[in-house]
Scaffold this motif. Structure first.
Motif, mmCIF file in Angstrom:
data_model
loop_
_atom_site.group_PDB
_atom_site.id
_atom_site.type_symbol
_atom_site.label_atom_id
_atom_site.label_comp_id
_atom_site.label_asym_id
_atom_site.label_seq_id
_atom_site.Cartn_x
_atom_site.Cartn_y
_atom_site.Cartn_z
ATOM 1 N N ILE A 16 -28.041 -3.912 3.313
ATOM 2 C CA ILE A 16 -29.732 -3.681 2.765
ATOM 3 C C ILE A 16 -30.149 -5.481 3.107
ATOM 4 O O ILE A 16 -29.750 -5.978 2.775
ATOM 5 N N ASP A 17 -31.301 -5.466 3.907
ATOM 6 C CA ASP A 17 -31.867 -6.595 4.034
ATOM 7 C C ASP A 17 -31.099 -7.450 4.256
ATOM 8 O O ASP A 17 -31.159 -8.774 4.012
ATOM 9 N N GLY A 18 -29.993 -6.892 5.311
ATOM 10 C CA GLY A 18 -29.747 -7.754 6.483
ATOM 11 C C GLY A 18 -28.232 -8.404 5.326
ATOM 12 O O GLY A 18 -27.293 -8.671 6.091
ATOM 13 N N GLN A 19 -27.723 -8.107 4.316
ATOM 14 C CA GLN A 19 -26.819 -7.656 3.613
ATOM 15 C C GLN A 19 -25.727 -6.397 3.070
ATOM 16 O O GLN A 19 -26.182 -5.336 2.732
ATOM 17 N N ALA A 20 -24.715 -6.945 3.331
ATOM 18 C CA ALA A 20 -23.462 -6.101 3.032
ATOM 19 C C ALA A 20 -23.428 -4.846 2.392
ATOM 20 O O ALA A 20 -23.109 -5.940 0.930
ATOM 21 N N VAL A 21 -23.725 -4.154 1.845
ATOM 22 C CA VAL A 21 -23.362 -3.281 0.915
ATOM 23 C C VAL A 21 -22.144 -2.365 0.755
ATOM 24 O O VAL A 21 -21.650 -2.552 -0.496
ATOM 25 N N ALA A 22 -22.035 -1.489 1.645
ATOM 26 C CA ALA A 22 -21.163 -0.894 1.100
ATOM 27 C C ALA A 22 -20.346 -0.669 3.161
ATOM 28 O O ALA A 22 -21.050 -0.800 3.846
ATOM 29 N N TYR A 23 -18.573 -0.654 3.020
ATOM 30 C CA TYR A 23 -17.917 -0.190 4.336
ATOM 31 C C TYR A 23 -17.037 0.932 4.505
ATOM 32 O O TYR A 23 -17.251 1.400 3.374
ATOM 33 N N MET A 24 -17.019 1.232 5.758
ATOM 34 C CA MET A 24 -16.998 3.033 5.772
ATOM 35 C C MET A 24 -15.528 2.397 6.617
ATOM 36 O O MET A 24 -16.343 2.207 7.785
ATOM 37 N N SER A 25 -14.317 3.302 6.881
ATOM 38 C CA SER A 25 -14.302 3.578 7.710
ATOM 39 C C SER A 25 -13.277 5.026 8.001
ATOM 40 O O SER A 25 -13.474 5.478 6.657
ATOM 41 N N ALA A 26 -13.276 5.056 9.165
ATOM 42 C CA ALA A 26 -12.004 6.536 8.834
ATOM 43 C C ALA A 26 -11.206 6.905 10.363
ATOM 44 O O ALA A 26 -11.395 5.430 10.980
ATOM 45 N N ASN A 27 -9.893 7.211 10.122
ATOM 46 C CA ASN A 27 -9.022 7.426 11.143
ATOM 47 C C ASN A 27 -8.911 8.979 11.585
ATOM 48 O O ASN A 27 -9.022 9.293 10.462
ATOM 49 N N ILE A 28 -9.314 9.109 12.431
ATOM 50 C CA ILE A 28 -9.398 10.607 13.142
ATOM 51 C C ILE A 28 -7.860 10.827 14.017
ATOM 52 O O ILE A 28 -7.826 9.916 15.223
ATOM 53 N N SER A 29 -7.361 11.629 13.749
ATOM 54 C CA SER A 29 -6.034 12.305 14.674
ATOM 55 C C SER A 29 -6.563 12.708 16.077
ATOM 56 O O SER A 29 -7.761 13.591 15.822
ATOM 57 N N THR A 30 -6.067 12.549 17.150
ATOM 58 C CA THR A 30 -6.895 12.825 18.199
ATOM 59 C C THR A 30 -6.102 13.959 18.602
ATOM 60 O O THR A 30 -5.769 15.200 19.478
ATOM 61 N N ASP A 31 -5.090 14.533 18.025
ATOM 62 C CA ASP A 31 -3.638 16.079 18.414
ATOM 63 C C ASP A 31 -4.455 17.104 18.384
ATOM 64 O O ASP A 31 -3.547 18.076 17.937
ATOM 65 N N GLY A 32 -5.682 16.801 17.814
ATOM 66 C CA GLY A 32 -6.132 18.069 17.437
ATOM 67 C C GLY A 32 -5.945 19.151 16.143
ATOM 68 O O GLY A 32 -6.236 20.201 15.910
ATOM 69 N N ALA A 33 -5.356 18.330 15.196
ATOM 70 C CA ALA A 33 -4.384 18.756 13.781
ATOM 71 C C ALA A 33 -6.339 19.250 13.118
ATOM 72 O O ALA A 33 -5.814 19.525 11.906
ATOM 73 N N GLY A 34 -6.795 18.291 12.941
ATOM 74 C CA GLY A 34 -7.786 17.889 12.023
ATOM 75 C C GLY A 34 -7.304 17.272 11.225
ATOM 76 O O GLY A 34 -9.053 17.033 10.060
ATOM 77 N N SER A 35 -6.368 16.330 11.442
ATOM 78 C CA SER A 35 -6.384 15.386 9.793
ATOM 79 C C SER A 35 -7.364 13.997 10.270
ATOM 80 O O SER A 35 -7.185 13.482 11.136
ATOM 81 N N SER A 36 -8.219 14.156 8.990
ATOM 82 C CA SER A 36 -9.462 12.372 8.749
ATOM 83 C C SER A 36 -8.451 11.911 7.436
ATOM 84 O O SER A 36 -8.482 12.630 7.132
#
Length: 81
Positions: A16-36
Motif C-alpha cells: 500500500i503506497d509502496g509499503q509492504a503490508v503482507a507477505y505470501m509464499s507458496a510451495n507447490i509440489s511438481t509431482d502431480g500429487a496436488g500438495s501445496s
C-alpha cells in the motif's frame, strides 16, 4: 536411498503506497500429487487494518495464481462440474 523432490516456490507482497503490508509464499509440489503449502503474514498491522479490503484482494489473487499453477502441473481443468 536418496529421494529427491522438485517444488516450485511463489512469493508475493501486498503493498500500500509502496509499503509492504503482507507477505505470501507458496510451495507447490511438481509431482502431480496436488500438495501445496500457502503461507501469509501481516507485516504492518496498522496499514492492514486500514486497507483490509485491498490486502485481502491481493491475497485472493495470490491464491488464484497458486491454483492456476497447480492445474497446469496436473493438466487439470479449472472449471468444476
Amino acid at each position: 536411498m536418496l529421494e529427491v523432490t522438485k517444488n516450485i516456490t511463489l512469493n508475493g507482497v501486498s503493498k500500500i503506497d509502496g509499503q509492504a503490508v503482507a507477505y505470501m509464499s507458496a510451495n507447490i509440489s511438481t509431482d502431480g500429487a496436488g500438495s501445496s503449502n500457502v503461507n501469509k503474514s501481516i507485516s504492518n498491522k496498522d496499514l492492514y487494518d486500514v486497507n483490509k479490503t485491498q490486502v485481502r484482494k491481493d491475497m485472493a489473487e495470490f491464491e488464484e495464481k497458486v491454483y492456476q499453477l497447480e492445474d497446469e502441473l496436473v493438466g487439470g481443468n479449472t472449471n468444476e462440474v
